[in-house]
Enzyme design. Sequence first.
Site, PDB file in Angstrom:
ATOM      1  N   HIS A   1      -0.365   8.951  -4.912  1.00  0.00           N
ATOM      2  CA  HIS A   1       0.214   9.786  -3.853  1.00  0.00           C
ATOM      3  C   HIS A   1       1.186  10.806  -4.446  1.00  0.00           C
ATOM      4  O   HIS A   1       1.147  11.995  -4.096  1.00  0.00           O
ATOM      5  CB  HIS A   1       0.982   8.931  -2.829  1.00  0.00           C
ATOM      6  CG  HIS A   1       0.127   8.029  -2.019  1.00  0.00           C
ATOM      7  ND1 HIS A   1       0.395   6.683  -1.892  1.00  0.00           N
ATOM      8  CD2 HIS A   1      -0.981   8.250  -1.279  1.00  0.00           C
ATOM      9  CE1 HIS A   1      -0.494   6.122  -1.104  1.00  0.00           C
ATOM     10  NE2 HIS A   1      -1.349   7.052  -0.725  1.00  0.00           N
TER      11      HIS A   1
ATOM     12  N   LYS B   1      -3.455  -0.518  11.581  1.00  0.00           N
ATOM     13  CA  LYS B   1      -3.796  -0.928  10.212  1.00  0.00           C
ATOM     14  C   LYS B   1      -3.001  -2.156   9.766  1.00  0.00           C
ATOM     15  O   LYS B   1      -3.214  -2.650   8.665  1.00  0.00           O
ATOM     16  CB  LYS B   1      -3.526   0.218   9.228  1.00  0.00           C
ATOM     17  CG  LYS B   1      -4.491   1.369   9.338  1.00  0.00           C
ATOM     18  CD  LYS B   1      -4.231   2.359   8.208  1.00  0.00           C
ATOM     19  CE  LYS B   1      -5.264   3.440   8.168  1.00  0.00           C
ATOM     20  NZ  LYS B   1      -5.051   4.349   7.035  1.00  0.00           N
TER      21      LYS B   1
ATOM     22  N   ARG C   1      -9.946  10.367  -4.235  1.00  0.00           N
ATOM     23  CA  ARG C   1     -10.033   9.633  -5.498  1.00  0.00           C
ATOM     24  C   ARG C   1     -11.460   9.565  -6.004  1.00  0.00           C
ATOM     25  O   ARG C   1     -11.723   9.622  -7.184  1.00  0.00           O
ATOM     26  CB  ARG C   1      -9.501   8.207  -5.318  1.00  0.00           C
ATOM     27  CG  ARG C   1      -8.038   8.127  -5.024  1.00  0.00           C
ATOM     28  CD  ARG C   1      -7.632   6.667  -4.855  1.00  0.00           C
ATOM     29  NE  ARG C   1      -8.477   5.978  -3.891  1.00  0.00           N
ATOM     30  CZ  ARG C   1      -8.129   5.701  -2.638  1.00  0.00           C
ATOM     31  NH1 ARG C   1      -6.946   6.032  -2.199  1.00  0.00           N
ATOM     32  NH2 ARG C   1      -8.948   5.078  -1.829  1.00  0.00           N
TER      33      ARG C   1
ATOM     34  N   SER D   1      -3.229   2.216  -2.085  1.00  0.00           N
ATOM     35  CA  SER D   1      -2.249   1.294  -1.507  1.00  0.00           C
ATOM     36  C   SER D   1      -2.850  -0.094  -1.333  1.00  0.00           C
ATOM     37  O   SER D   1      -2.173  -1.106  -1.533  1.00  0.00           O
ATOM     38  CB  SER D   1      -1.744   1.815  -0.160  1.00  0.00           C
ATOM     39  OG  SER D   1      -0.999   2.991  -0.340  1.00  0.00           O
TER      40      SER D   1
END
Length: 157
Positions: A17, A41, A90, A128
């Site tokens: 990030h 989430k 990514r 994450s």
Amino acid sequence: MKACIYPGTFDPITNGHVDVIKRAIKIFDKVIVAVAKSDSKHPMFDTDMRVKMVQMSVQNLPCVRVERFDNLLVDFAKERSINTVIRGLRAVSDFEYELQIGYANAALWEEFETVYLMPSLKNAFISSSIVRSVLSHKGDVSKLVPHEILPFLSEKN
């Protein structure tokens, strides 16, 4: 002044990030890191803690501001008169999801633009969810996250 928003859950913020944020400040005069509430989430950290960790991670980047949001990203952007968001990619697997979100946002606001940035190769694998998984197994995440947030992760672990 050209500004952008970098939205996400940042649960927790990672070196990937921060890499994307540093790339964004080469292009934009101001970057707002928008920390989403994202209750659906079931984040490991509450919104206040995630905001604090992001603030600590970007404290030496003067053109970066951190805010929380819990509404539609397009509405958050309109409230700030910013029509550009950045998203990190990514891998190819990220692209399909991000493309759908980008198109959905553009359908909600025609002037809305999404810019996709890739982290450096050394950070391309970090997410994450990987950090949370390593943490849940009492592993060392010191190479995956900004050193400023390590004390918070130790508390959670």
